[in-house]
Motif scaffolding. Structure first.
Motif, PDB file in Angstrom:
ATOM      1  N   UNK A  77      17.697  62.107 -14.825  1.00 47.51           N
ATOM      2  CA  UNK A  77      19.030  62.727 -14.766  1.00 47.51           C
ATOM      3  C   UNK A  77      18.931  64.238 -14.825  1.00 47.51           C
ATOM      4  N   UNK A  78      18.034  64.751 -15.667  1.00 48.89           N
ATOM      5  CA  UNK A  78      17.837  66.203 -15.717  1.00 48.89           C
ATOM      6  C   UNK A  78      17.328  66.726 -14.387  1.00 48.89           C
ATOM      7  N   UNK A  79      16.473  65.950 -13.734  1.00 51.83           N
ATOM      8  CA  UNK A  79      15.982  66.334 -12.411  1.00 51.83           C
ATOM      9  C   UNK A  79      17.090  66.375 -11.373  1.00 51.83           C
ATOM     10  N   UNK A  80      18.131  65.575 -11.589  1.00 45.59           N
ATOM     11  CA  UNK A  80      19.290  65.578 -10.685  1.00 45.59           C
ATOM     12  C   UNK A  80      20.290  66.677 -11.034  1.00 45.59           C
ATOM     13  N   UNK A  81      20.027  67.410 -12.113  1.00 45.58           N
ATOM     14  CA  UNK A  81      20.918  68.504 -12.500  1.00 45.58           C
ATOM     15  C   UNK A  81      21.995  68.108 -13.498  1.00 45.58           C
ATOM     16  N   UNK A  82      21.849  66.954 -14.141  1.00 39.00           N
ATOM     17  CA  UNK A  82      22.830  66.489 -15.117  1.00 39.00           C
ATOM     18  C   UNK A  82      22.384  66.949 -16.504  1.00 39.00           C
ATOM     19  N   UNK A  83      23.297  67.534 -17.264  1.00 41.01           N
ATOM     20  CA  UNK A  83      22.998  67.931 -18.634  1.00 41.01           C
ATOM     21  C   UNK A  83      23.009  66.683 -19.517  1.00 41.01           C
ATOM     22  N   UNK A  84      21.874  66.359 -20.101  1.00 34.39           N
ATOM     23  CA  UNK A  84      21.743  65.121 -20.863  1.00 34.39           C
ATOM     24  C   UNK A  84      21.909  65.312 -22.365  1.00 34.39           C
ATOM     25  N   UNK A  85      22.355  66.470 -22.792  1.00 32.44           N
ATOM     26  CA  UNK A  85      22.486  66.728 -24.228  1.00 32.44           C
ATOM     27  C   UNK A  85      23.448  65.753 -24.889  1.00 32.44           C
ATOM     28  N   UNK A  86      24.552  65.446 -24.240  1.00 30.08           N
ATOM     29  CA  UNK A  86      25.513  64.504 -24.821  1.00 30.08           C
ATOM     30  C   UNK A  86      24.913  63.112 -24.960  1.00 30.08           C
ATOM     31  N   UNK A  87      24.106  62.716 -23.991  1.00 28.62           N
ATOM     32  CA  UNK A  87      23.465  61.413 -24.096  1.00 28.62           C
ATOM     33  C   UNK A  87      22.451  61.396 -25.226  1.00 28.62           C
ATOM     34  N   UNK A  88      21.703  62.472 -25.359  1.00 27.27           N
ATOM     35  CA  UNK A  88      20.698  62.540 -26.419  1.00 27.27           C
ATOM     36  C   UNK A  88      21.350  62.520 -27.801  1.00 27.27           C
ATOM     37  N   UNK A  89      22.509  63.142 -27.939  1.00 29.34           N
ATOM     38  CA  UNK A  89      23.172  63.232 -29.240  1.00 29.34           C
ATOM     39  C   UNK A  89      23.960  61.970 -29.559  1.00 29.34           C
ATOM     40  N   UNK A  90      24.773  61.503 -28.619  1.00 28.98           N
ATOM     41  CA  UNK A  90      25.758  60.468 -28.914  1.00 28.98           C
ATOM     42  C   UNK A  90      25.338  59.051 -28.555  1.00 28.98           C
ATOM     43  N   UNK A  91      24.247  58.875 -27.829  1.00 26.83           N
ATOM     44  CA  UNK A  91      23.858  57.522 -27.434  1.00 26.83           C
ATOM     45  C   UNK A  91      23.435  56.713 -28.661  1.00 26.83           C
ATOM     46  N   UNK A  92      23.917  55.500 -28.717  1.00 25.42           N
ATOM     47  CA  UNK A  92      23.585  54.611 -29.833  1.00 25.42           C
ATOM     48  C   UNK A  92      22.342  53.802 -29.478  1.00 25.42           C
ATOM     49  N   UNK A  93      21.853  53.074 -30.444  1.00 21.00           N
ATOM     50  CA  UNK A  93      20.704  52.208 -30.205  1.00 21.00           C
ATOM     51  C   UNK A  93      21.063  51.145 -29.165  1.00 21.00           C
ATOM     52  N   UNK A  94      22.276  50.669 -29.200  1.00 21.89           N
ATOM     53  CA  UNK A  94      22.719  49.668 -28.215  1.00 21.89           C
ATOM     54  C   UNK A  94      22.704  50.256 -26.799  1.00 21.89           C
TER      55      UNK A  94
END
Length: 99
Positions: A62-79
């Motif tokens: 996703x980062x390679x596609x230009x998407x900022x993944x900070x929200x996924x890294x912070x808010x993603x749950x184990x599920x």
């Protein structure tokens, strides 16, 4: 007696108020858990492509596609992470059977 809208009397104030409202809504959607929920379909799409083997590889793609993944890294749950890992495993097993 007629009712005159304040929009008609003050169009510039109405335009500024509408702009502020739109900015608040865009900010509300793009941050926090709502932002994570907006990015999860993209992560699922990358995971089902079969090019990634897990959560970290999906984030890197996703980062390679230009998407900022900070929200996924912070808010993603184990599920959420387990779901992406499952999708990656399933997609890779299907592509392995085709070979």
């Amino acid at each position: 007696m007629s009712v005159i809208s304040w929009k008609a009397l003050h169009p510039e104030r109405f335009a500024r108020a509408k702009e502020r409202q739109n900015w608040r809504m865009a900010r509300k959607v793009a941050t926090g858990r709502a932002g994570k929920d907006a990015l999860m379909p993209k992560a699922r799409a990358v995971a089902t492509s079969g090019a990634c083997s897990g959560w970290i590889q999906v984030l890197n793609a996703l980062e390679g596609l230009g998407v900022d993944t900070a929200l996924l890294r912070i808010w993603a749950t184990v599920a959420d992470k387990d779901e992406i890992d499952r999708l990656c495993r399933r997609a890779r097993s299907v592509t392995a059977k085709r070979r």
